[in-house]
Design an enzyme around this catalytic site. Structure first.
Site, PDB file in Angstrom:
ATOM      1  N   SER A   1       0.791  -1.239   0.000  1.00  0.00           N
ATOM      2  CA  SER A   1       0.000   0.000   0.000  1.00  0.00           C
ATOM      3  C   SER A   1       0.819   1.284   0.000  1.00  0.00           C
ATOM      4  O   SER A   1       0.243   2.362  -0.161  1.00  0.00           O
ATOM      5  CB  SER A   1      -0.973   0.001   1.178  1.00  0.00           C
TER       6      SER A   1
ATOM      7  N   TYR B   1     -10.691   2.609   5.217  1.00  0.00           N
ATOM      8  CA  TYR B   1      -9.551   2.325   4.336  1.00  0.00           C
ATOM      9  C   TYR B   1      -9.917   1.226   3.344  1.00  0.00           C
ATOM     10  O   TYR B   1     -10.429   0.178   3.733  1.00  0.00           O
ATOM     11  CB  TYR B   1      -8.372   1.893   5.201  1.00  0.00           C
TER      12      TYR B   1
END
Length: 381
Positions: free
Chosen positions: A84, A170
């Site tokens: 990420s 998220y």
């Protein structure tokens, strides 16, 4: 006279504490080794590469194996999956597109994907996608979504849990779609746009979405339960978690993001600054485009605890910063990243000209990464 002497002594004390002696390369190495060596032992990490940016200059350190079976050591050229941390590249590329006037964060998502006809998409903007505030898009795109038609069906069928902007959750499916739509009108693929607009201008010659055959020899194996693994392909993987890079390139990435004034391309310079702008406040954390920021100075607990999955992946109330606040130099700017076999962490404090890159070929808990980075940078500031 006594009073004057005391004042002078206090001033000297303040001066010495403010202007501490610069660390030598050996001192930096000692500080890094004292933290990373036990971390690797505790977490059973086969190999790591770390870069320290100290007073603007990079220092590189490597340990262990990139490939256990073939006994290949980690080097400064070893490629690691960023997971990420790839989202920070997405955010900067999106920022460049904004700076060029090619997209606006306030634009509705449907402007760039008219086929999204579901009523739930009304009122959802590119900003919501980029900052995980669309209303509850899931962490992952399901594995059975394997082509563009199925991807459209997935987004058409999704139903929000909250109104846009109410909460941050998220999600790869959120920022991944932002990245794809941000480049759509350019006529370039996401990979081509990233290469031409970000990687080439910053001279990141060893940063890839698709690792070419000539670089395969440098591509580390990740390890999951002791078995060698590489990330599996998936929809919007390039945008959310698909970048691979070396410790040298990642140090260069941190340097560019920490001080964009040296970036020659003006739209890219503005894009870097837009990625560190503050769009939402979630507790102590501010959400940028890919990057996450906290005010500096701060207490270690606030970033260590905030990186735990129980917090980082929770749906939390979001307070809009309107208009968005420009990048703040007194910030701890950071991002964690993982794939099945890799764990990465990047953090920097622009005001201190200080940063760290931690790349490992095993995924291990985020709080352990953040705590290690904190320990090192605290001793260097």
């Amino acid at each position: 006279m006594m009073k004057k002497s005391i004042c002078c002594a206090l001033l000297l004390t303040a001066s010495f504490s403010t202007f501490a002696a610069a660390k030598t390369e050996q001192q930096i190495a000692d500080i890094v080794n004292r933290t990373i060596t036990p971390l690797m032992q505790e977490q059973a990490i086969p190999g790591m590469a770390v870069a320290i940016i100290y007073e603007g200059k990079p220092y590189y350190f490597t340990w262990g194996k990139a490939d256990i079976a073939n006994n290949h050591p980690v080097t400064q050229q070893t490629l690691f999956e960023l997971g990420s941390v790839s989202k920070t590249f997405n955010g900067v590329l999106g920022g460049d597109r904004i700076a060029r006037g090619e997209i606006k964060l306030s634009d509705p998502v449907t402007k760039y994907w008219p086929e999204l006809t579901g009523k739930q998409w009304r009122g959802i903007s590119l900003l919501h996608l980029a900052t995980y505030t669309a209303g509850g898009l899931p962490l992952q795109i399901p594995g059975d979504v394997t082509d563009k038609a199925e991807l459209l069906r997935f987004y058409q069928n999704w139903q929000p849990q909250w109104t846009p902007g109410a909460k941050r959750l998220y999600a790869n499916s959120s920022i991944g779609l932002f990245g794809a739509l941000a480049v759509k009108s350019s006529g370039m693929s996401y990979e081509e746009a990233m290469t031409r607009r970000v990687l080439q201008p910053l001279k990141l010659a060893h940063t890839w979405i698709t690792v070419p055959q000539s670089e395969q020899k440098n591509y580390a194996w990740g390890y999951l339960e002791g078995k060698p693994v590489h990330v599996s392909p998936g929809q919007l993987d390039a945008e959310a978690y698909g970048v691979k890079s070396s410790v040298i390139d990642m140090a260069r990435w941190v340097q560019a993001n920490m001080d964009a004034s040296h970036v020659q391309e003006k739209t890219l310079q503005q894009g870097i600054e837009l990625a560190q702008s503050r769009y939402w406040r979630i507790g102590d954390m501010y959400q940028g485009l890919g990057w996450e920021m906290l005010n500096w100075p701060l207490k270690a607990d606030s970033i260590i605890n905030g990186s735990d999955s129980k917090v980082a992946l929770a749906a939390l109330p979001a307070v809009e910063v309107n208009p968005p606040a420009p990048a703040v130099k007194a910030s701890w700017v950071h991002k964690t990243g993982s794939t099945g076999g890799f764990g990465s962490y990047v953090a920097f404090v622009p005001e201190k000209n200080l940063g760290i890159v931690m790349l490992a070929n095993k995924s291990y808990p985020n709080p352990a990464r953040v705590e290690a980075a904190w320990r090192i940078l605290e001793k260097l500031q």
